[in-house]
Write a protein that holds these residues in place. Structure first.
Motif, mmCIF file in Angstrom:
data_model
loop_
_atom_site.group_PDB
_atom_site.id
_atom_site.type_symbol
_atom_site.label_atom_id
_atom_site.label_comp_id
_atom_site.label_asym_id
_atom_site.label_seq_id
_atom_site.Cartn_x
_atom_site.Cartn_y
_atom_site.Cartn_z
ATOM 1 N N GLY A 1 0.786 -1.228 0.000
ATOM 2 C CA GLY A 1 0.000 0.000 0.000
ATOM 3 C C GLY A 1 0.816 1.274 0.000
ATOM 4 N N GLU A 2 2.122 1.172 0.148
ATOM 5 C CA GLU A 2 2.976 2.358 0.198
ATOM 6 C C GLU A 2 3.243 2.885 -1.209
ATOM 7 O OE1 GLU A 2 7.448 3.788 1.752
ATOM 8 O OE2 GLU A 2 6.830 1.670 1.865
ATOM 9 N N THR A 3 3.350 4.209 -1.303
ATOM 10 C CA THR A 3 3.709 4.863 -2.556
ATOM 11 C C THR A 3 5.005 5.625 -2.370
ATOM 12 O OG1 THR A 3 1.395 5.122 -3.238
ATOM 13 C CG2 THR A 3 3.010 6.565 -4.286
ATOM 14 N N VAL A 4 5.964 5.402 -3.242
ATOM 15 C CA VAL A 4 7.201 6.194 -3.240
ATOM 16 C C VAL A 4 7.143 7.135 -4.443
ATOM 17 C CG1 VAL A 4 8.549 4.469 -2.024
ATOM 18 C CG2 VAL A 4 8.456 4.400 -4.518
ATOM 19 N N THR A 5 7.633 8.349 -4.242
ATOM 20 C CA THR A 5 7.507 9.397 -5.254
ATOM 21 C C THR A 5 8.859 10.049 -5.499
ATOM 22 O OG1 THR A 5 5.233 9.859 -4.552
ATOM 23 C CG2 THR A 5 6.351 11.556 -5.864
ATOM 24 N N VAL A 6 9.188 10.252 -6.777
ATOM 25 C CA VAL A 6 10.382 11.018 -7.141
ATOM 26 C C VAL A 6 9.978 12.032 -8.217
ATOM 27 C CG1 VAL A 6 11.926 9.119 -6.582
ATOM 28 C CG2 VAL A 6 11.133 9.397 -8.930
ATOM 29 N N THR A 7 10.714 13.119 -8.256
ATOM 30 C CA THR A 7 10.370 14.214 -9.163
ATOM 31 C C THR A 7 11.602 14.701 -9.915
ATOM 32 O OG1 THR A 7 8.607 14.922 -7.654
ATOM 33 C CG2 THR A 7 9.312 16.501 -9.324
ATOM 34 N N LEU A 8 11.405 14.976 -11.186
ATOM 35 C CA LEU A 8 12.414 15.606 -12.034
ATOM 36 C C LEU A 8 11.837 16.903 -12.584
ATOM 37 C CD1 LEU A 8 13.430 12.479 -14.163
ATOM 38 C CD2 LEU A 8 14.615 13.336 -12.141
ATOM 39 N N ARG A 9 12.714 17.803 -12.954
ATOM 40 C CA ARG A 9 12.249 19.038 -13.593
ATOM 41 C C ARG A 9 13.247 19.445 -14.663
ATOM 42 N NH1 ARG A 9 10.105 24.415 -10.359
ATOM 43 N NH2 ARG A 9 9.373 25.615 -12.182
ATOM 44 N N LEU A 10 12.762 19.529 -15.888
ATOM 45 C CA LEU A 10 13.576 19.890 -17.045
ATOM 46 C C LEU A 10 13.313 21.354 -17.371
ATOM 47 C CD1 LEU A 10 15.436 18.851 -19.383
ATOM 48 C CD2 LEU A 10 13.317 18.469 -20.678
ATOM 49 N N THR A 11 14.363 22.177 -17.296
ATOM 50 C CA THR A 11 14.193 23.620 -17.428
ATOM 51 C C THR A 11 15.261 24.208 -18.340
ATOM 52 O OG1 THR A 11 13.464 23.643 -15.115
ATOM 53 C CG2 THR A 11 13.881 25.769 -16.140
ATOM 54 N N ARG A 12 14.831 25.006 -19.320
ATOM 55 C CA ARG A 12 15.802 25.707 -20.163
ATOM 56 C C ARG A 12 16.481 26.801 -19.352
ATOM 57 N NH1 ARG A 12 13.831 28.100 -25.886
ATOM 58 N NH2 ARG A 12 13.380 29.948 -24.604
ATOM 59 N N ASP A 13 17.734 27.098 -19.686
ATOM 60 C CA ASP A 13 18.525 27.974 -18.822
ATOM 61 C C ASP A 13 17.947 29.379 -18.707
ATOM 62 O OD1 ASP A 13 19.143 28.703 -21.394
ATOM 63 O OD2 ASP A 13 21.320 28.757 -21.099
ATOM 64 N N ASP A 14 17.192 29.858 -19.703
ATOM 65 C CA ASP A 14 16.640 31.207 -19.614
ATOM 66 C C ASP A 14 15.380 31.277 -18.755
ATOM 67 O OD1 ASP A 14 14.865 29.915 -21.283
ATOM 68 O OD2 ASP A 14 15.046 31.334 -22.939
ATOM 69 N N GLN A 15 14.985 30.145 -18.142
ATOM 70 C CA GLN A 15 13.804 30.128 -17.284
ATOM 71 C C GLN A 15 14.160 30.237 -15.807
ATOM 72 O OE1 GLN A 15 10.734 30.133 -18.891
ATOM 73 N NE2 GLN A 15 12.188 30.346 -20.591
ATOM 74 N N GLY A 16 15.443 30.417 -15.519
ATOM 75 C CA GLY A 16 15.869 30.480 -14.131
ATOM 76 C C GLY A 16 16.087 29.080 -13.578
ATOM 77 N N ASP A 17 16.562 29.004 -12.357
ATOM 78 C CA ASP A 17 16.868 27.722 -11.727
ATOM 79 C C ASP A 17 16.125 27.639 -10.400
ATOM 80 O OD1 ASP A 17 17.855 25.339 -10.901
ATOM 81 O OD2 ASP A 17 19.883 26.063 -10.472
ATOM 82 N N ALA A 18 14.872 27.216 -10.486
ATOM 83 C CA ALA A 18 14.050 27.103 -9.284
ATOM 84 C C ALA A 18 14.179 25.744 -8.632
ATOM 85 C CB ALA A 18 12.585 27.373 -9.639
ATOM 86 N N GLY A 19 14.950 24.831 -9.264
ATOM 87 C CA GLY A 19 15.022 23.478 -8.728
ATOM 88 C C GLY A 19 13.640 22.845 -8.736
ATOM 89 N N LEU A 20 13.282 22.207 -7.651
ATOM 90 C CA LEU A 20 11.953 21.576 -7.563
ATOM 91 C C LEU A 20 10.948 22.440 -6.818
ATOM 92 C CD1 LEU A 20 12.949 17.857 -6.879
ATOM 93 C CD2 LEU A 20 12.466 18.975 -9.051
ATOM 94 N N ASP A 21 11.330 23.670 -6.471
ATOM 95 C CA ASP A 21 10.395 24.560 -5.783
ATOM 96 C C ASP A 21 9.161 24.807 -6.656
ATOM 97 O OD1 ASP A 21 12.224 24.727 -3.770
ATOM 98 O OD2 ASP A 21 12.964 26.735 -4.300
ATOM 99 N N GLY A 22 8.011 24.603 -6.072
ATOM 100 C CA GLY A 22 6.769 24.862 -6.803
ATOM 101 C C GLY A 22 6.315 23.727 -7.693
ATOM 102 N N ALA A 23 7.037 22.593 -7.694
ATOM 103 C CA ALA A 23 6.662 21.484 -8.576
ATOM 104 C C ALA A 23 5.269 20.954 -8.260
ATOM 105 C CB ALA A 23 7.697 20.354 -8.488
ATOM 106 N N ASP A 24 4.935 20.861 -6.965
ATOM 107 C CA ASP A 24 3.609 20.356 -6.588
ATOM 108 C C ASP A 24 2.512 21.256 -7.148
ATOM 109 O OD1 ASP A 24 4.857 18.356 -5.203
ATOM 110 O OD2 ASP A 24 4.560 19.259 -3.219
#
Length: 880
Positions: free
Chosen positions: A312-335
């Protein structure tokens, strides 16, 4: 994104902002194929055996030339950079990087995917998409599936993954993949893996990011890079520019190069690259890290290891692909990005599916649209380059330049595509087929009319269409003959898009004039206005292979080929009427298609030295006919879909035509007066004092008679649509033809013989696309010629029903295959799909359906033309 006042939803605004496939919101999408191995594009063999030339076992170690494949893949418009899911259960002998299935020779019913996955959701700009892959926790039974299906014959069920017992007790992970865009150059990719089994189980998640190999062929030596950095990787490409991929905490980055491991692939010593394509697999599965690159490569994986995922457990991982002119927010705001795009998708589909549709039908329609959108794939194939071979590779064998099949597609050297195209299925049919595509476009027009129109235009462009006017069929043989449904699709898409885009009509109509000429010149061998199109997609529906020449100079005059051409004429006539209304120069084009239709209708009545007809008055049905070299002939008395297709050729003349189209109108009057023998297909009627004109291959009396056959439950009418062969042949019969006795039998399920492909069967099952064409035509009859017609329905029931109500019921029979029955199962689910909440939550869209039970058959993920169910749910078809 805020919603502009002139658009319905945020997704509509994106569509308006990016209508073409080169526009920003279309840059990234699920364009990665489900299968690149075993395709014609990757076949450089001498014998043309694409399945053997590039088998599944090579896919892990050998670089592809023309594309890539993966699970729930994401790529750019040109397929340079790819992102897809990989995983390992600790038991398999290889990473699960791609979907597994049998080749045409391995499967007892031809090629067949042996996995379970579903397209959960998608928006047309790919701002949001979800995909579910069901991954067994025990070792995947690759060898068992190959060996056991190899032992089974045509009369046996296929061994499917669920049949092996590996999924019993829900011992699997459901891996849900979500794509969500913050903007066109900022994409979140989320993986959620849930253990549905009763025990804790290990899992490794390894989403891959890699470049398609463009540098090993001697045509472009520029080499992109993926570099490991803190928190992710940096990506550099000459065309895409600079991107960063950020990842959730805890991942280890593994790097190698997307290049062939020669010794592992071919079993011979060669100049292996230092860090070949399979290095990540060797490191994770076999513990051999010697081939991994250190910091820079062209293929990377983010590796998360879980010793024991609890039940019943769920494991979650996240990636974010960003072009360099969009800034580097990392995973902030992904949800927030994921939840925002999901809300946008909900708002969009609330406007697509009518409010009065049931929740169950709404789900079916949305899943059908999702499948169509996930099966948009990049199709790269330049036949001239493919035949020549590449400068940095060994020259292709000379046999490739010979005639078919070894020299496949040698006559199509003008075909050069690098386009996003709607595929029938991402695994079993990862290549476009022109007549499948036509049906896809009608369904797609409900969500993305711009893309639907561009797809129809693309098939007619100079780099796709043959110079002789033929539309490309499919990559196994572009010269094969697909039914001419393109004009019908153009007309329907035009209507669904608001009937305003005359430029679209002109672009396609002018090219379809060339295609019409190809049909007349190539498939009407003696100029009789009767046509011999070959198998026309309807594999094994007759007692012999219609794609092969008949002996002793005989030819087959086909009821379906001739009906398809009459249908083609009337759809071209509809378009010409519409164009002539705003530009009188098209008036004469309407006249041309009127006369050709009337000539075809007349030819069907009497031809040959013994005045044979395709209509059999005793049986009340249309049949093919075999014509001898002396012009005499005889009918092929088999009641099948080829005898129902004349119903398609019907059109009602708009009431404004007599006043607004003088050339057409005067010619019609001349024909009625001077050539009455040609105008039997023109039916005049009157309703409420208003004159009406219908063009049809069927008189009212013949319409009633053929419907009596079609609506008979002992023949064509099944609980879930119209069968493709009459069920009166359940016990089989022999057809006496030209001194030969030919057997034919109704087979409601899978094919019982290998005639024209063991994985396809028209001898009884229900095929969705032709059913839609029949109901589409019957609605037209019900507006005029059959407006007051009541037919016994079903035949023999004593219950007489207005034609319009019959059409509605036939459409509901088709939709009913996707609705849960009393036992909780959908009738249209394939036999092997287990019962239970985790399974019944996901409708399947099969290639065709059992003629008695409605169970799905053939390719079970082929949303393709079966997605026309969404068209039936979303749009009560309007007609002239």
């Amino acid at each position: 994104m805020s919603e502009p006042a002139d658009h319905l939803t945020a997704e509509h605004a994106r569509l308006a902002e990016s209508p073409g496939d080169l526009d920003p919101w279309r840059l990234w999408g699920p364009y990665v194929s489900g299968r690149q191995w075993g395709t014609v594009r990757e076949d450089y063999s001498a014998d043309g055996n694409a399945w053997e030339s590039f088998p599944f076992d090579h896919a892990h170690t050998r670089a592809y030339r023309w594309g890539e494949d993966g699970i729930a893949g994401l790529t750019d418009r040109y397929g340079f950079l790819n992102v897809a899911v990989a995983m390992w259960n600790g038991q398999d002998d290889r990473l699960k990087e791609r979907l597994f299935g049998l080749t045409n020779a391995q499967g007892n019913h031809g090629e067949d995917a042996k996995e379970y996955w579903w397209h959960l959701d998608a928006t047309p700009t790919h701002s949001y998409a979800q995909y579910l892959y069901r991954y067994p926790q025990a070792a995947f039974p690759y060898q068992q599936l190959v060996e056991e299906n190899g032992r089974r014959g045509f009369g046996d069920d296929e061994l499917e993954l669920a049949d092996t017992g590996i999924l019993d007790g829900n011992r699997f992970f459901d891996v849900t993949v979500t794509h969500a865009k913050a903007n066109p150059y900022d994409v979140v990719v989320r993986l959620e893996a849930t253990n549905h089994g009763p025990d804790a189980a290990p899992l490794d998640l390894l989403p891959h990011v890699w470049f398609r190999n463009t540098w090993s062929w001697g045509r472009d030596d520029r080499r992109p890079t993926i570099r490991a950095v803190e928190g992710g990787v940096e990506i550099e490409h000459d065309w895409l520019g600079h991107y960063r991929m950020s990842a959730s905490d805890g991942a280890r980055v593994l790097l190698c190069d997307n290049e062939t491991n020669v010794s592992a692939t071919f079993g011979v010593e060669g100049e292996d690259p230092a860090h070949p394509k399979d290095a990540i697999n060797r490191a994770v599965v076999h513990g051999d890290e010697s081939l991994l690159a250190t910091h820079v490569g062209t293929k990377a994986a983010f590796w998360w290891h879980y010793d024991a995922v609890q039940p019943g457990e769920t494991v979650t991982v996240t990636l974010r692909l960003t072009r360099d002119d969009q800034g580097d927010a990392g995973l902030d705001g992904a949800d927030e990005i994921v939840s925002g795009r999901q809300a946008d998708a909900d708002a969009f589909y609330a406007t697509v599916v009518p409010a009065d549709v049931s929740d169950e039908d709404r789900t079916v329609a949305r899943r059908a649209f999702a499948g169509l959108l996930w099966c948009k794939q990049l199709f790269r194939y330049d036949i001239r380059q493919w035949l020549e071979g590449d400068p940095a590779q060994p020259p292709p064998p000379p046999e490739r330049l010979a005639a078919q099949p070894k020299g496949r597609n040698t006559e199509w050297q003008t075909l050069s595509l690098a386009d996003i195209i709607s595929m029938p299925d991402e695994w079993e049919y990862p290549w476009f087929a022109s007549w499948d595509l036509a049906f896809h476009c009608v369904a797609l027009a409900h969500v993305d009319p711009a893309f639907a129109k561009e797809q129809l235009v693309l098939m007619c462009r100079e780099w796709a269409m043959h110079p002789n006017g033929q539309l490309p069929a499919y990559e196994w043989n572009f010269s094969d003959v697909n039914p001419p449904v393109h004009a019908w699709a153009v007309w329907r898409v035009y209507q669904l898009d608001g009937a305003q885009d005359n430029d679209f009509l002109i672009r396609v109509f002018s090219k379809l004039m060339l295609n019409f000429g190809w049909w007349v010149n190539r498939k009407d061998s003696d100029g009789s206005n009767l046509f011999e199109g070959g198998f026309l997609g309807m594999d094994n529906v007759g007692p012999f292979d219609r794609s092969q020449p008949l002996p002793d100079g005989h030819r087959l005059e086909q009821s379906d080929a001739t009906s398809w051409m009459a249908f083609f004429c009337l759809n071209m006539l509809r378009i010409a009427w519409e164009l002539a209304r705003v530009d009188r120069a098209w008036d004469e084009a309407a006249t041309k298609f009127l006369e050709h239709f009337l000539s075809i209708a007349e030819a069907m009545e009497s031809f040959g030295t013994n005045n044979i007809s395709l209509w059999n008055d005793e049986d009340g049905f249309f049949y093919d006919a075999v014509v001898d070299d002396d012009g005499s002939g005889s009918q092929v008395p088999v009641r099948s879909m080829v005898g129902l297709l004349p119903l398609m050729a019907v059109a009602v003349e708009p009431d404004w035509v007599p006043q607004e189209l003088p050339d057409y109108t005067s010619r019609m009057q001349w024909l009625l007066k001077r050539r009455p023998e040609l105008t039997d297909a023109v039916v005049h009627s009157e309703y409420d004092g208003q004159p009406d004109t219908t063009l049809s291959l069927l008189t009212p009396e013949r319409l009633t008679r053929i419907l009596t056959r079609m609506l008979d439950e002992r023949e064509f009418l099944s609980p879930y649509g119209i069968r493709s062969l009459s069920a009166i042949y359940r016990d089989g019969i022999n057809i006496d033809l030209e001194g030969s006795s030919l057997p034919i039998a109704y087979a409601p399920g899978e094919a019982q013989s290998g005639l024209f492909g063991g994985n396809s069967n028209w001898r009884g099952p229900v095929w969705f696309p032709v059913n839609v064409l029949l109901t589409d035509a019957l609605r037209t009859y019900a507006t005029d010629l059959g407006r007051e017609l009541e037919i016994e329905y079903p035949t023999g029931s004593g219950n007489h029903v207005p034609l319009r109500e019959i059409v509605t019921d036939l459409e509901q029979r088709l939709v009913r295959m996707f609705r849960a029955g009393e036992d909780g199962r959908r009738p249209g689910d394939p036999r092997h799909v287990p019962t239970g909440d985790l399974w019944q939550a996901h409708p399947t869209f099969s290639e065709y359906f059992h003629g008695d039970t409605g169970a799905g058959l053939g390719a079970s993920h082929q949303t393709g033309w079966t997605a026309m169910v969404a068209h039936l749910i979303c749009h009560p078809a309007e007609h002239e």
